[in-house]
Design a protein around this motif. Structure first.
Motif, mmCIF file in Angstrom:
data_model
loop_
_atom_site.group_PDB
_atom_site.id
_atom_site.type_symbol
_atom_site.label_atom_id
_atom_site.label_comp_id
_atom_site.label_asym_id
_atom_site.label_seq_id
_atom_site.Cartn_x
_atom_site.Cartn_y
_atom_site.Cartn_z
ATOM 1 N N VAL A 10 -5.975 9.120 5.773
ATOM 2 C CA VAL A 10 -5.301 9.950 4.774
ATOM 3 C C VAL A 10 -4.369 9.068 3.956
ATOM 4 C CG1 VAL A 10 -3.983 12.053 4.367
ATOM 5 C CG2 VAL A 10 -5.363 11.832 6.456
ATOM 6 N N GLY A 11 -4.760 8.774 2.718
ATOM 7 C CA GLY A 11 -3.938 7.928 1.852
ATOM 8 C C GLY A 11 -4.696 6.680 1.446
ATOM 9 N N ALA A 12 -4.511 6.292 0.192
ATOM 10 C CA ALA A 12 -5.260 5.158 -0.359
ATOM 11 C C ALA A 12 -4.325 4.118 -0.950
ATOM 12 C CB ALA A 12 -6.252 5.653 -1.405
ATOM 13 N N GLY A 13 -3.173 3.911 -0.293
ATOM 14 C CA GLY A 13 -2.323 2.767 -0.640
ATOM 15 C C GLY A 13 -2.792 1.569 0.177
ATOM 16 N N ILE A 14 -1.916 0.586 0.269
ATOM 17 C CA ILE A 14 -2.309 -0.644 0.965
ATOM 18 C C ILE A 14 -2.719 -0.358 2.417
ATOM 19 C CG2 ILE A 14 0.032 -1.300 1.735
ATOM 20 C CD1 ILE A 14 -2.103 -3.902 0.236
ATOM 21 N N ALA A 15 -1.992 0.542 3.086
ATOM 22 C CA ALA A 15 -2.268 0.797 4.506
ATOM 23 C C ALA A 15 -3.613 1.501 4.682
ATOM 24 C CB ALA A 15 -1.137 1.626 5.118
ATOM 25 N N GLY A 16 -3.866 2.517 3.868
ATOM 26 C CA GLY A 16 -5.132 3.244 3.999
ATOM 27 C C GLY A 16 -6.321 2.378 3.625
ATOM 28 N N GLY A 183 -13.273 13.898 12.620
ATOM 29 C CA GLY A 183 -13.528 12.493 12.906
ATOM 30 C C GLY A 183 -12.870 12.095 14.214
ATOM 31 N N PRO A 184 -13.249 10.936 14.763
ATOM 32 C CA PRO A 184 -12.739 10.527 16.066
ATOM 33 C C PRO A 184 -11.270 10.104 16.037
ATOM 34 C CG PRO A 184 -14.172 8.835 15.142
ATOM 35 C CD PRO A 184 -14.237 9.998 14.214
ATOM 36 N N ALA A 185 -10.737 9.871 14.837
ATOM 37 C CA ALA A 185 -9.319 9.502 14.724
ATOM 38 C C ALA A 185 -8.846 9.935 13.352
ATOM 39 C CB ALA A 185 -9.162 7.988 14.865
ATOM 40 N N VAL A 186 -7.570 10.303 13.271
ATOM 41 C CA VAL A 186 -6.957 10.587 11.973
ATOM 42 C C VAL A 186 -5.823 9.580 11.789
ATOM 43 C CG1 VAL A 186 -5.685 12.255 10.567
ATOM 44 C CG2 VAL A 186 -7.544 13.046 12.047
ATOM 45 N N VAL A 187 -5.863 8.853 10.670
ATOM 46 C CA VAL A 187 -4.826 7.862 10.375
ATOM 47 C C VAL A 187 -4.008 8.373 9.198
ATOM 48 C CG1 VAL A 187 -4.352 5.466 9.741
ATOM 49 C CG2 VAL A 187 -6.419 6.017 11.065
ATOM 50 N N LEU A 188 -2.727 8.610 9.431
ATOM 51 C CA LEU A 188 -1.858 9.014 8.321
ATOM 52 C C LEU A 188 -1.335 7.755 7.638
ATOM 53 C CD1 LEU A 188 0.156 11.991 9.897
ATOM 54 C CD2 LEU A 188 -1.710 12.118 8.222
ATOM 55 N N SER A 369 10.420 -6.863 0.280
ATOM 56 C CA SER A 369 9.016 -7.310 0.253
ATOM 57 C C SER A 369 8.350 -7.391 1.619
ATOM 58 C CB SER A 369 8.868 -8.649 -0.492
ATOM 59 O OG SER A 369 9.023 -8.418 -1.873
ATOM 60 N N ASN A 370 8.969 -6.763 2.613
ATOM 61 C CA ASN A 370 8.323 -6.706 3.931
ATOM 62 C C ASN A 370 7.370 -5.528 4.064
ATOM 63 O OD1 ASN A 370 8.988 -8.923 5.443
ATOM 64 N ND2 ASN A 370 10.621 -7.936 6.621
ATOM 65 N N SER A 371 7.412 -4.562 3.133
ATOM 66 C CA SER A 371 6.632 -3.342 3.397
ATOM 67 C C SER A 371 5.148 -3.495 3.115
ATOM 68 C CB SER A 371 7.198 -2.150 2.648
ATOM 69 O OG SER A 371 7.598 -2.514 1.373
ATOM 70 N N LEU A 372 4.788 -4.241 2.064
ATOM 71 C CA LEU A 372 3.356 -4.447 1.846
ATOM 72 C C LEU A 372 2.774 -5.210 3.038
ATOM 73 C CD1 LEU A 372 3.322 -5.362 -1.957
ATOM 74 C CD2 LEU A 372 2.480 -3.262 -0.917
ATOM 75 N N LEU A 373 3.545 -6.190 3.520
ATOM 76 C CA LEU A 373 3.072 -6.970 4.670
ATOM 77 C C LEU A 373 2.931 -6.064 5.897
ATOM 78 C CD1 LEU A 373 2.396 -9.972 5.321
ATOM 79 C CD2 LEU A 373 4.589 -10.049 6.495
ATOM 80 N N GLU A 374 3.909 -5.192 6.091
ATOM 81 C CA GLU A 374 3.829 -4.280 7.237
ATOM 82 C C GLU A 374 2.583 -3.399 7.124
ATOM 83 O OE1 GLU A 374 6.250 -0.840 7.440
ATOM 84 O OE2 GLU A 374 6.510 -0.962 9.605
ATOM 85 N N GLY A 375 2.321 -2.917 5.898
ATOM 86 C CA GLY A 375 1.125 -2.090 5.678
ATOM 87 C C GLY A 375 -0.135 -2.829 6.094
ATOM 88 N N LEU A 376 -0.248 -4.079 5.680
ATOM 89 C CA LEU A 376 -1.440 -4.866 6.010
ATOM 90 C C LEU A 376 -1.539 -5.117 7.517
ATOM 91 C CD1 LEU A 376 -1.208 -7.631 3.255
ATOM 92 C CD2 LEU A 376 -3.032 -5.945 3.477
ATOM 93 N N VAL A 377 -0.451 -5.613 8.086
ATOM 94 C CA VAL A 377 -0.494 -6.055 9.489
ATOM 95 C C VAL A 377 -0.756 -4.880 10.433
ATOM 96 C CG1 VAL A 377 0.971 -6.938 11.368
ATOM 97 C CG2 VAL A 377 0.894 -8.134 9.167
ATOM 98 N N PHE A 378 -0.056 -3.780 10.222
ATOM 99 C CA PHE A 378 -0.199 -2.690 11.190
ATOM 100 C C PHE A 378 -1.436 -1.828 10.909
ATOM 101 C CE2 PHE A 378 3.973 -4.287 12.012
ATOM 102 C CZ PHE A 378 4.047 -4.236 13.389
ATOM 103 N N ALA A 379 -1.866 -1.757 9.650
ATOM 104 C CA ALA A 379 -3.137 -1.073 9.369
ATOM 105 C C ALA A 379 -4.271 -1.829 10.051
ATOM 106 C CB ALA A 379 -3.370 -0.991 7.864
#
Ligand SMILES: Cc1cc2nc3c(=O)[nH]c(=O)nc-3n(C[C@H](O)[C@H](O)[C@H](O)COP(=O)(O)OP(=O)(O)OC[C@H]3O[C@@H](n4cnc5c(N)ncnc54)[C@H](O)[C@@H]3O)c2cc1C
Length: 497
Positions: A10-16, A183-188, A369-379
């Motif tokens: 759910v969501g189409a930013g960097i994390a999704g 689906g088998p998982a929902v990712v917010l 500037s840590n949030s885009l990185l957090e999105g990538l790493v934890f996604a």
């Protein structure tokens, strides 16, 4: 009986987008649902860049130390270690995917300096168009990938349970049609909460939906009081969202002055304009007669900041000539849906990544500037975790029997939301007190009782606003993004926790 094997994102930013990309690389398809167009996300708007320990002489340990210092004793050291040690590999992957980060004349990555980083560590793309470049790189790849189904204008309204776990979503399509997906998982990965405030840099989609969905599903939320106010949003009455003048502009030498032309940050903090955001935001809010950013001495402003230059021009401003009026604006939510280091929430079947999640990285304040990185790493970690989830089998599809959504009650409730935004900025903003927070609670309750149940979007926003106000009331100290006039010091008991 139908079997559903594709996780729902759910969501189409960097994390999704990154979750979908990694799943696909690992051989698993997914469904990406987003409530507007693919370009409607905070990720697409990010200007400043991505913090990553890749410059000569830098190290994940130094990046971690700066992140921990910004978090004011509340960051989880293990989450920070994961962020800073796995970050460089994610950036190398982005480079391999064709993301064009800015390079110096020798062809190596260029690193910029931002507030509270002890060395230049921020990489950019397209000058100040980092987010747009990243999102378009990923969208291009994902659009061409038959394993990923992208559904735009699919607004998730509710999480669905199957056998005691979250295994689906109820969505509203643009024409009002209501559908269920399993689906088998929902990712917010629904991003932030900025639109609950009057002055915010966040896009119109940032209405805190993920927090409301998780709350209704019984998942734990934490640290909701820790909100970051960006000190330098352009101050233009009635403009929503407030255009951002990135920290990188101060990194390049711009200074802050008050109505009398006094450079007030020099007296308040040895780091002056590059002090942590909460310090600068409070100073800007307090500045005598208002605050202005003076970027007239920044060399090659237009070439370095083409996006900001174009934005300023639309408002008749020129950074090489004019002082730029600025004010603090709600920018980033440090807290959110509690997750472990693999993005697992406290509800089985439900994961969260990106700004909507609270991984423990940011503590009481986010390092720039840590949030885009957090999105990538934890996604990435979420994707690697859910890739092995077995398909779910659903007995009957009820699609046809679901009655269409009626948006009219929410449209009619716009005055309620406008009032909510005013209440939040006035009482739960840069500085708070018991009195202001109790006033916010009273007002939000009054607004709730004036809102019909059918206006479910408005009700959800009011719920999230109340949760933030309650969390802020309960934290009787000043720390990071949470400042209380009645409790101006941090509590010694939690210092260093
Ligand atoms: C102006 C601006 C500049 C920034 N600059 C930087 C920067 O330079 N560096 C940095 O690290 N960070 C920056 N940030 C912060 C950073 O951009 C965000 O924290 C990050 O992009 C969040 O990514 P995300 O994937 O979690 O969410 P987002 O990118 O916000 O995406 C959220 C997605 O969820 C969708 N969505 C929301 N609700 C629903 C729903 N109910 N149903 C379906 N879909 C839904 C939205 O449509 C959107 O697609 C900036 C933020 C802003 C606003």
């Amino acid at each position: 009986m139908t079997s559903h094997a594709a996780p729902l994102i759910v969501g189409a930013g960097i994390a999704g987008l990154w979750t979908a990309w990694r799943l696909s690389v690992e051989g698993r398809g997914s469904v990406v649902l987003t409530k507007c167009a693919l370009s409607d996300s905070a990720s697409a708007w990010a200007q400043g860049g991505i913090a990553v320990a890749l410059s000569p002489g830098d190290s994940p340990a130094e990046h971690a130390a700066d992140t921990m210092a910004a978090g004011r004793g509340l960051s989880d050291p293990e989450a920070v270690r994961v962020l800073t040690t796995e970050g460089p590999d994610r950036i190398r992957e982005l480079l391999a995917l064709g993301a064009r980060f800015d390079v110096a004349t020798d062809g190596r990555l260029r690193f910029g300096l931002e507030a509270a980083h002890t060395r230049p560590r921020i990489i950019h793309a397209g000058g100040d168009r980092t987010g747009a470049v990243l999102v378009s790189t990923l969208v291009e790849i994902i659009r061409a990938d038959p394993a990923v189904e992208i559904v735009e204008y699919a607004e998730v309204r509710e999480l669905l349970e199957l056998d005691g776990r979250i295994a689906g979503v109820r969505i509203v399509r643009r024409n009002g049609r209501v559908e269920e997906r399993w689906g088998p998982a929902v990712v917010l990965a629904t991003g932030g909460v900025g639109q609950l405030f009057e002055t915010t840099t966040n896009p119109l989609v940032a209405t805190g939906d993920g927090w409301a969905l998780a709350y209704h599903a019984g998942a734990e939320l934490r640290d909701l009081e820790f909100l970051q106010f960006h000190p330098t949003a352009l101050r233009l009455p009635g403009v929503n969202p407030a255009p951002l003048i990135s920290e990188a502009v101060r990194g390049a030498g711009a200074v802050l002055v008050d109505a009398g032309g006094r450079r007030f940050m020099v007296e308040l903090d040895p780091r002056a304009e590059l002090a942590p955001r909460d310090v600068v935001a409070r100073a800007v809010a307090d500045a005598e007669g208002g605050a202005w950013l003076d970027a007239r001495e920044v060399p090659d402003f237009a070439a370095t900041f083409p996006g900001i230059t174009a934005m300023l021009a639309t408002h008749g401003l020129d950074a090489s000539r004019d002082l730029l009026p600025v004010a603090p604006a709600l920018h980033y939510a440090m807290g959110g849906i509690s997750t472990d280091l693999d993005g697992r929430t406290t509800r089985t079947g439900l994961w969260a990544a990106g700004e909507v999640a609270s991984t423990g990285v940011h503590g009481a304040n986010r390092l720039a500037s840590n949030s885009l990185l957090e999105g990538l790493v934890f996604a990435d970690r979420v994707a690697r975790e859910i890739v092995g989830e077995p398909p779910v089998t659903v007995a009957a599809e009820e699609r046809e029997s679901l009655s269409p959504d009626d948006p009219a009650p929410d449209r009619a409730a716009e005055p309620v939301r406008a009032e909510m935004r005013r209440v939040m900025s006035a009482n739960v903003g840069v500085v708070r007190s018991e009195e202001s927070l109790r006033e916010a609670e009273r007002e939000l309750l009054r607004l709730k009782s004036a809102t019909p149940r059918q206006a479910w979007r408005t009700a959800n926003q009011l719920l999230v606003a109340r949760l933030i106000a309650r969390a802020a009331l309960e934290r009787r100290e000043t720390r990071g993004g949470h400042a209380r006039t009645d409790f101006p010091e941090p509590l010694p008991t939690t210092e260093g926790a």
